[in-house]
Structures are given as structure tokens and as C-alpha cells.
Design a protein around this motif. Structure first.
Motif, PDB file in Angstrom:
ATOM      1  N   ILE A 237       0.837  -1.202   0.000  1.00 53.75           N
ATOM      2  CA  ILE A 237       0.000   0.000   0.000  1.00 53.75           C
ATOM      3  C   ILE A 237       0.873   1.254   0.000  1.00 53.75           C
ATOM      4  O   ILE A 237       0.409   2.334   0.354  1.00 53.75           O
ATOM      5  CB  ILE A 237      -0.947   0.020   1.223  1.00 53.75           C
ATOM      6  N   ALA A 238       2.134   1.103  -0.401  1.00 54.18           N
ATOM      7  CA  ALA A 238       3.070   2.231  -0.353  1.00 54.18           C
ATOM      8  C   ALA A 238       2.622   3.390  -1.233  1.00 54.18           C
ATOM      9  O   ALA A 238       2.907   4.558  -0.932  1.00 54.18           O
ATOM     10  CB  ALA A 238       4.471   1.769  -0.777  1.00 54.18           C
ATOM     11  N   ASP A 239       1.907   3.085  -2.331  1.00 54.53           N
ATOM     12  CA  ASP A 239       1.464   4.159  -3.220  1.00 54.53           C
ATOM     13  C   ASP A 239       0.368   5.013  -2.594  1.00 54.53           C
ATOM     14  O   ASP A 239       0.060   6.100  -3.097  1.00 54.53           O
ATOM     15  CB  ASP A 239       0.963   3.562  -4.539  1.00 54.53           C
ATOM     16  N   ARG A 240      -0.242   4.528  -1.495  1.00 52.55           N
ATOM     17  CA  ARG A 240      -1.292   5.292  -0.807  1.00 52.55           C
ATOM     18  C   ARG A 240      -0.823   5.821   0.541  1.00 52.55           C
ATOM     19  O   ARG A 240      -1.619   6.269   1.343  1.00 52.55           O
ATOM     20  CB  ARG A 240      -2.528   4.411  -0.602  1.00 52.55           C
ATOM     21  N   MET A 241       0.486   5.755   0.788  1.00 52.34           N
ATOM     22  CA  MET A 241       1.055   6.225   2.042  1.00 52.34           C
ATOM     23  C   MET A 241       2.010   7.387   1.769  1.00 52.34           C
ATOM     24  O   MET A 241       2.443   7.616   0.638  1.00 52.34           O
ATOM     25  CB  MET A 241       1.825   5.098   2.739  1.00 52.34           C
ATOM     26  N   GLY A 242       2.342   8.118   2.814  1.00 53.06           N
ATOM     27  CA  GLY A 242       3.339   9.173   2.706  1.00 53.06           C
ATOM     28  C   GLY A 242       2.759  10.566   2.611  1.00 53.06           C
ATOM     29  O   GLY A 242       1.593  10.771   2.272  1.00 53.06           O
ATOM     30  N   THR A 243       3.618  11.532   2.928  1.00 54.11           N
ATOM     31  CA  THR A 243       3.204  12.940   2.944  1.00 54.11           C
ATOM     32  C   THR A 243       2.746  13.438   1.573  1.00 54.11           C
ATOM     33  O   THR A 243       1.729  14.142   1.495  1.00 54.11           O
ATOM     34  CB  THR A 243       4.357  13.810   3.481  1.00 54.11           C
ATOM     35  N   PRO A 244       3.423  13.107   0.472  1.00 53.62           N
ATOM     36  CA  PRO A 244       2.942  13.574  -0.839  1.00 53.62           C
ATOM     37  C   PRO A 244       1.530  13.096  -1.158  1.00 53.62           C
ATOM     38  O   PRO A 244       0.719  13.852  -1.707  1.00 53.62           O
ATOM     39  CB  PRO A 244       3.969  12.995  -1.823  1.00 53.62           C
TER      40      PRO A 244
END
Length: 244
Positions: A59-66
Motif C-alpha cells: 500500500i506504499a502508493d497510498r502512504m506518505g506525505t505527498p
């Protein structure tokens, strides 16, 4: 978060589901801040963390500040798109109202008595509207320092009034004297007794008037009862949230 644990179920929106789900971010630690780690380096470390972590890589593409920034921008855009039509209509209505007011003042004559009457009527009407809003608490000016308007009346009615009623003392002898005078004053001189036909006609007219008003009186009493029954006394001890 302790070593060996993860927030996978939360971030997958399984544990505590939210309508828009969750977006996980990695904030800079105090050590990073003390070490002068800049925002760009922090975001690269955040991206690396989600891509390399076994619980989050899918799910990395839906995580993070950006991604959080992108989601928030989209929500803001949707909100603006949804509220803009009403906002535009409100502005247009205000503009039309101002244009009508300007048009009315083009031929303004201070000495015109009709103008003075209209201005006075408008001020009285505006005062009535402002007074009603003050009592209801629906105005755009809210006092944040003390109770005012309808809230103050409500507090007095529910807190002060019952205690004042209890404190009242009645002199039974004085009360009986006042009732006696009231009964005597009601009877008056009774001159109609000397004119039987006039007395009879008067009683007939009064009785007819009472009968005509009886239905309306009952309706008003029932309406008053319905109003009292419909009133929700939130200060009653049986009401949830009652504060003593």
C-alpha cells in the motif's frame, strides 16, 4: 511504535473503518530535527520506509506525505466545487439588493415625508429582526464573555425564578382581605336590577358572546397545552445530560 508491531490493519481501513480511509506518514523524530535533517531528506526516508517495510509495501502508493497532500487538495477542491454555486448565488442576491438600494437613492429627497416614513418603518422592522435573533441566539454577533439575550432569559427562568417563587411569603390575612375587596368591586352598584328588561337583554347578549367565543377559547387552551407539552425542558433531572 514498538519493534515488531505494525499498523497494517488500521492503514488498510479494517480495524476502525473511515469513509476516506487512512494515510500513513513518517514524521521527523526529535533526533532528526536536532540533526538538522531537512524536509526533502525526511520525505525520501519516508518513501523508502513504506517501500521496504513488509507490512506496508503493498500500500506504499497510498502512504506518505505527498499522497496525503494530494488527498487533502482533492478534498478541498471538491468542497469548493460543491459550495461555490450557493456562494455565487448568495453574492448575486446581495449585489441585486445593493443595486436596488442604490437605485432608490438616485432620486433621494431628504425633505420628502414619504421617504422619512419609509426609513423609519425599515429601521423598526430591522430592529424587530435583530431583537428576535438576539432572543433566539441566531445572530451573527455572539457574546463570548457572558450570557446575553435569550440565553440569559432561559437561565433566569430555570435557575432564578423557581428560587424566587419559593422565597415568596404570603400573609393569609392580607390575602383574604384583598380577595374580599376584589369580590366586592366585581359586583359594583348593580343598577341593572332596577331595569329587568335591560338586565335580561344584557345577559342575553353577554351569554351569546360567550358561547360564540367558547370554541375559540377551547382551541387556544388546547394549543397552549400542546405548546407546553412540546417544550423540551433540558434542565429537568430526568433529561440525559442534566447538570445540577
Amino acid at each position: 511504535m514498538d519493534e515488531g508491531t505494525d499498523a497494517r490493519d488500521v492503514l488498510e481501513n479494517k480495524l476502525l473503518p473511515l469513509r476516506r480511509g487512512y494515510v500513513g506518514v513518517v514524521n521527523r523524530s526529535q533526533k532528526d530535527i536536532d540533526g538538522k535533517k531537512d524536509i526533502k531528506a525526511a520525505m525520501l526516508a519516508e518513501r523508502k520506509f513504506f517501500l521496504s517495510h513488509p507490512a506496508y509495501r503493498h500500500i506504499a502508493d497510498r502512504m506518505g506525505t505527498p499522497h496525503l497532500q494530494k488527498v487533502l487538495n482533492q478534498q478541498l477542491t471538491n468542497h469548493i466545487r460543491d459550495t461555490l454555486p450557493n456562494f455565487r448565488n448568495k453574492l448575486q442576491g446581495q449585489l441585486l439588493s445593493i443595486e436596488h438600494e442604490v437605485e432608490a437613492y438616485k432620486n433621494f429627497k431628504p425633505e420628502d415625508p414619504t421617504r422619512k416614513t419609509k426609513a423609519l418603518l425599515q429601521m423598526v422592522q430591522q430592529f424587530a429582526v435583530d431583537f428576535e435573533k438576539r432572543i433566539e441566539g441566531s445572530g451573527d454577533q455572539v457574546d463570548t464573555l457572558e450570557l446575553s439575550g435569550g440565553a440569559k432569559i432561559n437561565r433566569i427562568f430555570h435557575e432564578r425564578f423557581p428560587f424566587e417563587i419559593v422565597k415568596m411569603e404570603f400573609n393569609e390575612k392580607e390575602l383574604r382581605r384583598e380577595i374580599s375587596y376584589a369580590i366586592k368591586n366585581i359586583h359594583g352598584i348593580r343598577q341593572l336590577a332596577n331595569f329587568p328588561r335591560l338586565c335580561e337583554e344584557t345577559e342575553r347578549i353577554v351569554a351569546n358572546h360567550i358561547r360564540e367565543r367558547e370554541g375559540k377559547t377551547k382551541d387556544q387552551v388546547l394549543l397552549l397545552i400542546d405548546i407546553q407539552v412540546s417544550y423540551i425542558n433540558t434542565n429537568h433531572e430526568d433529561f440525559i445530560g442534566f447538570a445540577k
